[in-house]
Design an enzyme around this catalytic site. Structure first.
Site, PDB file in Angstrom:
ATOM      1  N   GLU A 126      -3.829  -4.204   9.315  1.00  0.00           N
ATOM      2  CA  GLU A 126      -4.336  -5.384   8.376  1.00  0.00           C
ATOM      3  C   GLU A 126      -5.819  -5.720   8.557  1.00  0.00           C
ATOM      4  O   GLU A 126      -6.533  -5.950   7.731  1.00  0.00           O
ATOM      5  CB  GLU A 126      -3.498  -6.619   8.489  1.00  0.00           C
ATOM      6  CG  GLU A 126      -1.956  -6.130   7.879  1.00  0.00           C
ATOM      7  CD  GLU A 126      -2.007  -5.752   6.173  1.00  0.00           C
ATOM      8  OE1 GLU A 126      -2.950  -5.663   5.784  1.00  0.00           O
ATOM      9  OE2 GLU A 126      -1.252  -5.089   5.990  1.00  0.00           O
TER      10      GLU A 126
ATOM     11  N   TYR B  24      -4.905 -10.457   9.713  1.00  0.00           N
ATOM     12  CA  TYR B  24      -5.820 -10.003   8.802  1.00  0.00           C
ATOM     13  C   TYR B  24      -7.153 -10.569   9.234  1.00  0.00           C
ATOM     14  O   TYR B  24      -7.949  -9.892   9.147  1.00  0.00           O
ATOM     15  CB  TYR B  24      -5.261 -10.661   7.283  1.00  0.00           C
ATOM     16  CG  TYR B  24      -4.099 -10.202   6.802  1.00  0.00           C
ATOM     17  CD1 TYR B  24      -3.010 -10.554   7.284  1.00  0.00           C
ATOM     18  CD2 TYR B  24      -4.316  -9.117   5.660  1.00  0.00           C
ATOM     19  CE1 TYR B  24      -1.754 -10.018   6.727  1.00  0.00           C
ATOM     20  CE2 TYR B  24      -3.200  -8.667   5.163  1.00  0.00           C
ATOM     21  CZ  TYR B  24      -1.768  -9.059   5.676  1.00  0.00           C
ATOM     22  OH  TYR B  24      -0.811  -8.532   4.920  1.00  0.00           O
TER      23      TYR B  24
ATOM     24  N   HIS C  81      -6.113   0.475   2.648  1.00  0.00           N
ATOM     25  CA  HIS C  81      -4.801   1.056   3.389  1.00  0.00           C
ATOM     26  C   HIS C  81      -4.700   2.632   3.499  1.00  0.00           C
ATOM     27  O   HIS C  81      -4.023   2.839   4.132  1.00  0.00           O
ATOM     28  CB  HIS C  81      -3.529   0.409   3.001  1.00  0.00           C
ATOM     29  CG  HIS C  81      -3.385  -0.928   3.489  1.00  0.00           C
ATOM     30  ND1 HIS C  81      -3.432  -1.335   4.906  1.00  0.00           N
ATOM     31  CD2 HIS C  81      -2.859  -2.416   2.944  1.00  0.00           C
ATOM     32  CE1 HIS C  81      -3.021  -2.491   5.291  1.00  0.00           C
ATOM     33  NE2 HIS C  81      -3.107  -3.092   4.225  1.00  0.00           N
TER      34      HIS C  81
ATOM     35  N   ASP D 168       8.565  -9.779  10.408  1.00  0.00           N
ATOM     36  CA  ASP D 168       8.002 -10.482   9.223  1.00  0.00           C
ATOM     37  C   ASP D 168       7.629 -11.972   9.813  1.00  0.00           C
ATOM     38  O   ASP D 168       6.547 -12.537   8.938  1.00  0.00           O
ATOM     39  CB  ASP D 168       9.088 -10.658   8.200  1.00  0.00           C
ATOM     40  CG  ASP D 168       8.408 -10.700   6.670  1.00  0.00           C
ATOM     41  OD1 ASP D 168       7.520  -9.914   6.428  1.00  0.00           O
ATOM     42  OD2 ASP D 168       8.954 -11.309   5.854  1.00  0.00           O
TER      43      ASP D 168
ATOM     44  N   HIS E 171      -8.249  -3.728  -1.243  1.00  0.00           N
ATOM     45  CA  HIS E 171      -7.355  -3.938  -0.002  1.00  0.00           C
ATOM     46  C   HIS E 171      -6.283  -2.726   0.144  1.00  0.00           C
ATOM     47  O   HIS E 171      -6.213  -2.242   1.204  1.00  0.00           O
ATOM     48  CB  HIS E 171      -6.933  -5.340   0.021  1.00  0.00           C
ATOM     49  CG  HIS E 171      -6.234  -5.588   1.041  1.00  0.00           C
ATOM     50  ND1 HIS E 171      -6.594  -6.161   2.565  1.00  0.00           N
ATOM     51  CD2 HIS E 171      -4.747  -5.167   1.626  1.00  0.00           C
ATOM     52  CE1 HIS E 171      -5.613  -6.186   3.344  1.00  0.00           C
ATOM     53  NE2 HIS E 171      -4.318  -5.746   2.872  1.00  0.00           N
ATOM     54  N   GLU E 172      -5.508  -2.620  -1.052  1.00  0.00           N
ATOM     55  CA  GLU E 172      -4.716  -1.730  -0.783  1.00  0.00           C
ATOM     56  C   GLU E 172      -4.997  -0.442  -0.642  1.00  0.00           C
ATOM     57  O   GLU E 172      -4.355   0.678  -0.209  1.00  0.00           O
ATOM     58  CB  GLU E 172      -3.555  -2.022  -2.036  1.00  0.00           C
ATOM     59  CG  GLU E 172      -2.898  -3.095  -2.318  1.00  0.00           C
ATOM     60  CD  GLU E 172      -2.343  -4.013  -0.820  1.00  0.00           C
ATOM     61  OE1 GLU E 172      -2.038  -3.209   0.083  1.00  0.00           O
ATOM     62  OE2 GLU E 172      -2.290  -5.076  -0.768  1.00  0.00           O
TER      63      GLU E 172
ATOM     64  N   GLU F  43       0.867  -1.201   0.271  1.00  0.00           N
ATOM     65  CA  GLU F  43      -0.102   0.042   0.039  1.00  0.00           C
ATOM     66  C   GLU F  43       0.850   1.310   0.010  1.00  0.00           C
ATOM     67  O   GLU F  43       0.578   2.052   0.681  1.00  0.00           O
ATOM     68  CB  GLU F  43      -1.129  -0.264   1.219  1.00  0.00           C
ATOM     69  CG  GLU F  43      -0.135   0.048   2.422  1.00  0.00           C
ATOM     70  CD  GLU F  43       0.052  -1.236   3.237  1.00  0.00           C
ATOM     71  OE1 GLU F  43       0.367  -2.407   2.518  1.00  0.00           O
ATOM     72  OE2 GLU F  43       0.271  -1.432   4.348  1.00  0.00           O
TER      73      GLU F  43
HETATM   74  N1  BES Z   1       1.090  -4.629   3.952  1.00  0.00           N
HETATM   75  C1  BES Z   1       0.757  -5.927   3.135  1.00  0.00           C
HETATM   76  C2  BES Z   1       2.141  -6.467   2.672  1.00  0.00           C
HETATM   77  C3  BES Z   1       2.862  -6.752   3.759  1.00  0.00           C
HETATM   78  C4  BES Z   1       2.622  -7.223   4.915  1.00  0.00           C
HETATM   79  C5  BES Z   1       4.099  -6.385   3.287  1.00  0.00           C
HETATM   80  C6  BES Z   1       3.647  -7.509   5.629  1.00  0.00           C
HETATM   81  C7  BES Z   1       5.074  -6.578   4.307  1.00  0.00           C
HETATM   82  C8  BES Z   1       4.960  -7.060   5.519  1.00  0.00           C
HETATM   83  C9  BES Z   1      -0.636  -5.576   2.202  1.00  0.00           C
HETATM   84  O1  BES Z   1      -1.213  -4.754   2.235  1.00  0.00           O
HETATM   85  C10 BES Z   1      -0.912  -6.867   2.101  1.00  0.00           C
HETATM   86  O2  BES Z   1      -1.793  -7.201   3.024  1.00  0.00           O
HETATM   87  N2  BES Z   1      -1.080  -7.585   0.758  1.00  0.00           N
HETATM   88  C11 BES Z   1      -1.535  -9.148   0.669  1.00  0.00           C
HETATM   89  C12 BES Z   1      -2.927  -8.815  -0.151  1.00  0.00           C
HETATM   90  C13 BES Z   1      -4.179  -8.824   0.543  1.00  0.00           C
HETATM   91  C14 BES Z   1      -5.325  -8.574  -0.484  1.00  0.00           C
HETATM   92  C15 BES Z   1      -4.324  -9.719   1.642  1.00  0.00           C
HETATM   93  C16 BES Z   1      -0.606  -9.784  -0.055  1.00  0.00           C
HETATM   94  O3  BES Z   1       0.266  -9.323  -0.598  1.00  0.00           O
HETATM   95  O4  BES Z   1      -1.089 -11.073  -0.427  1.00  0.00           O
HETATM   96 ZN    ZN Z   2      -2.687  -5.231   3.804  1.00  0.00          ZN
END
Ligand code: BES
Ligand code: ZN
Length: 632
Positions: free
Chosen positions: A340, A407, A321, A399, A317-318, A293
């Site tokens: 999330e 989520y 954010h 991470d 989703h993005e 995002e």
């Molecule tokens: N912010 C996250 C990606 C992220 C999470 C990067 C943790 C680094 C550490 C992003 O918004 C996200 O949640 N992406 C998901 C997609 C979403 C539709 C659930 C993904 O990448 O799968």
């Molecule tokens: Zn996210």
């Protein structure tokens, strides 16, 4: 592990809701309208000196895989005689003060997770400094792609990934989500390429490869992002558009045609979009996430281009954010669910507005299935407490604790509260929440104080927030979602299991989610012939839909359908999206024969993966050869 303080501004408003009662906090508020919280993942001590603005002036060397230049900071100082930044693998050439005089600096001991503290001595009153630096060979935020790894195959590509604590590998910075800065950047790249950032962006390439950017809203460091490549742009509305490699722009713009409508739906729910434009850049397939995002410019995987617009919930989703995460930000990574969980809730509200209830019922069920699987997996691992919403990630790579729990359990909690107070009240609460905490970073505690006061106590709402947030597991009052579309899928699956040939099943009108459900529910039967029958009837192996293909390939592994392994290898060597890699490698690792296949494919694929995916997969495969990818 160094536990340091991060900064939160706006305690004056927090005081209204009772969050700032300690005497020391009150006096801090009086002195500088400032509140402090601990961030175990940053060396910075913003209570003493916090960056408020960054001027970045850098050159991107696409051949040497190096970024070098100067990061100039404005500081807000409150005490002490130094300022501390986070760095990881950077070479610091010099530091000068605002008046051009050199400043003394030291680099602390290297920590494998946090990197190194850069401490700069400051004379009284000094509130500006410039750090001249270059990136190292293993900068984890950066993925440098050779032309073969791009769609066009002619030009190299670079993208950055900051979340969670990777920005410090390409910029010396106070790398805590509790610290917000504005930024300007001047970036030079080879003149045949174009640069874009999480800021105001060009829509055409410059003649000389120099680009200027501005981000005037205060953002946390993990949202600073850069991409460089043979990019083109196409609008999808007045405020929205798509960047991608030139050959991909038209396809991407078609796929994301609903972006402008999503933006309007989001604003109708929770108030004006505060960032000006909303664009998306489609990256090459090694991007380790579905989406990221970055403000004004979401970074996205090309694997959501399915040809039928069926995977664009990720854009919702993005986009969401832009409120939950970018406007109101988790103060530390322990509070990740605030980013999330709220975003998944908001995403569902956007998709419901655009695509209706049946669509949402299906994604709800899929999300709930993911949650149950994740909880079961975490329960059998080393950190069972990771199923709590509020995490304790001190001493760990953040991470590793960022799972579906934030989520989907976060979403489940918000949905439960919504069901108890009713939508109108919940919407009014959320709208107020985003306005109240706009451009601030907050902890779970601050959220709890706020929601109790604003919503739960006045409405006498009976939800055990402490149980949901602080304790592991999924509480018994979680709503279990159902879907009538999926009931039809289940009925067809039952027919097939009783002997009806696959080609005679009633599947007319099924979309991506029905097929995902069908594949997830497929019984493990270990019959090659049955898998061939399904593939002949439904052409899963040839699916251009990454979700369907990945779900199919997982079943092929589980059912020893080795005919599909060529396709599997092709998928694993081109796609670097961690969400797809994990279940596929995991399924392979379940048998000795599969392990050999996993190791052979991984050896070949690893150089194509981003450091984020490499970190996860190295652990899963117990990979010993930790050499950086060959392209470095
Ligand atoms: N912010 C996250 C990606 C992220 C999470 C990067 C943790 C680094 C550490 C992003 O918004 C996200 O949640 N992406 C998901 C997609 C979403 C539709 C659930 C993904 O990448 O799968
Ligand atoms: Zn996210």
């Amino acid at each position: 592990m160094n536990r340091m303080l991060s900064i939160l501004s706006g305690c004056a408003t927090a005081a209204l809701i009772g969050a700032c009662n300690a005497p020391s906090e009150q006096s801090a508020a009086a002195a500088g309208n400032t509140q402090y919280i601990m961030d175990p993942h940053s060396y910075a001590r913003p209570a003493e000196a916090a960056a408020t603005h960054l001027d970045l002036d850098i050159h991107v060397d696409m051949e040497k895989h190096r970024i070098s230049g100067t990061a100039t900071y404005n500081l807000k100082r409150q005490s002490g005689d130094s300022v501390i930044f986070d760095t990881d693998g950077l070479s610091i050439e010099k530091v000068t003060l605002g008046d051009g005089t050199p400043a003394a600096f030291t680099l602390g001991a290297k920590d494998s997770i946090l990197g190194q503290a850069l401490r700069v001595a400051l004379p009284p009153g000094a509130d500006k400094l410039a750090i001249t630096y270059s990136t190292g060979t293993e900068a984890k935020a950066l993925q440098w792609l050779a032309p073969e790894q791009t769609a066009g195959k002619k030009f190299p590509f670079l993208f950055t990934q900051g979340e969670a604590i990777l920005t410090r590998t390409w910029i010396p910075i106070q790398d805590s989500p509790g610290i917000r800065i504005t930024y300007n950047a001047r970036i030079t790249v080879p003149k045949e390429l174009m640069a874009v950032m999480s800021a105001t962006n060009p829509q055409e390439r410059s003649a000389d490869g120099a680009y200027s950017f501005k981000m005037d809203e205060p953002i946390p460091s993990y949202l600073i992002a850069l991409a460089v490549g043979d990019l083109g742009f196409k609008p999808t509305g007045t405020r929205t558009g798509v960047y991608a490699e030139q050959g991909v722009v038209d396809t991407a713009a078609w796929e994301f045609a609903d972006m402008e409508k999503m933006l309007e739906a989001a604003e109708a729910l929770y108030g004006p979009y505060r960032w000006g434009r909303y664009d998306v850049i489609v990256l090459p397939p090694s991007f380790p996430f579905g989406g990221m995002e970055n403000p004004r410019l979401t970074f996205a995987t090309p694997t959501i281009i399915a040809g039928d617009r069926s995977l664009t919930a990720l854009i919702a989703h993005e986009l969401a954010h832009s409120w939950s995460g970018n406007l109101v930000t988790n103060a530390t990574w322990n509070d990740f669910w605030l980013n999330e969980g709220f975003t998944v809730y908001f995403e569902h509200r956007i998709t419901e507005a655009l695509y209706g209830k049946d669509y949402n019922d299906m994604t709800n069920v899929l999300g709930h299935q993911d949650l149950l699987a994740t909880i079961a997996e975490i329960d059998s691992g080393k950190h069972p407490d990771d199923t709590a919403l509020h995490l304790d990630l001190a001493g760990r790579n953040p991470d590793d604790g960022m799972t579906d729990v934030a989520y989907e359990k976060g979403y489940a909690l918000l949905r439960l509260i919504e069901s108890k107070v009713g939508r109108p009240k919940f919407d009014a609460f959320l709208r107020g929440y985003f306005d109240h905490f706009a451009f601030r970073s907050i902890t779970t505690d601050t959220f709890l104080v706020y929601i109790r006061k604003q919503l739960l106590e006045p409405g006498k709402v009976n939800v055990d927030m402490d149980q949901w947030i602080l304790k592991p597991g999924l509480p018994g009052d979680a709503i279990v979602p159902t879907s009538r579309n999926f009931a039809l899928v289940d009925a067809q699956l039952a027919r097939w299991e009783k002997g009806t040939p696959a080609k005679d099943l009633s599947t007319a009108g099924w979309g991506t989610f029905e097929w995902m459900h069908f594949l997830r529910r497929l019984p493990k039967h270990g019959s090659d012939a049955k898998m061939s029958e399904l593939d002949a009837a439904f052409h899963f192996s040839d699916s251009g839909n990454s979700e369907v293909l990945a779900a199919w390939l997982e079943q092929c592994i589980k059912n020893d359908h080795e005919v599909a392994y060529g396709k599997l290898e092709e998928f694993l060597t081109t796609v670097g999206r961690r969400k797809f890699l994990m279940p596929l490698y995991q399924a392979l690792m379940a048998t000795p024969k599969g392990q050999a296949v996993a190791r052979r494919i991984y050896q070949k694929a690893r150089p194509n993966y981003h450091a984020v995916s490499v970190n996860t997969m190295d652990q899963m495969l117990a990979w010993k050869d930790k050499k950086p990818p060959a392209t470095f």
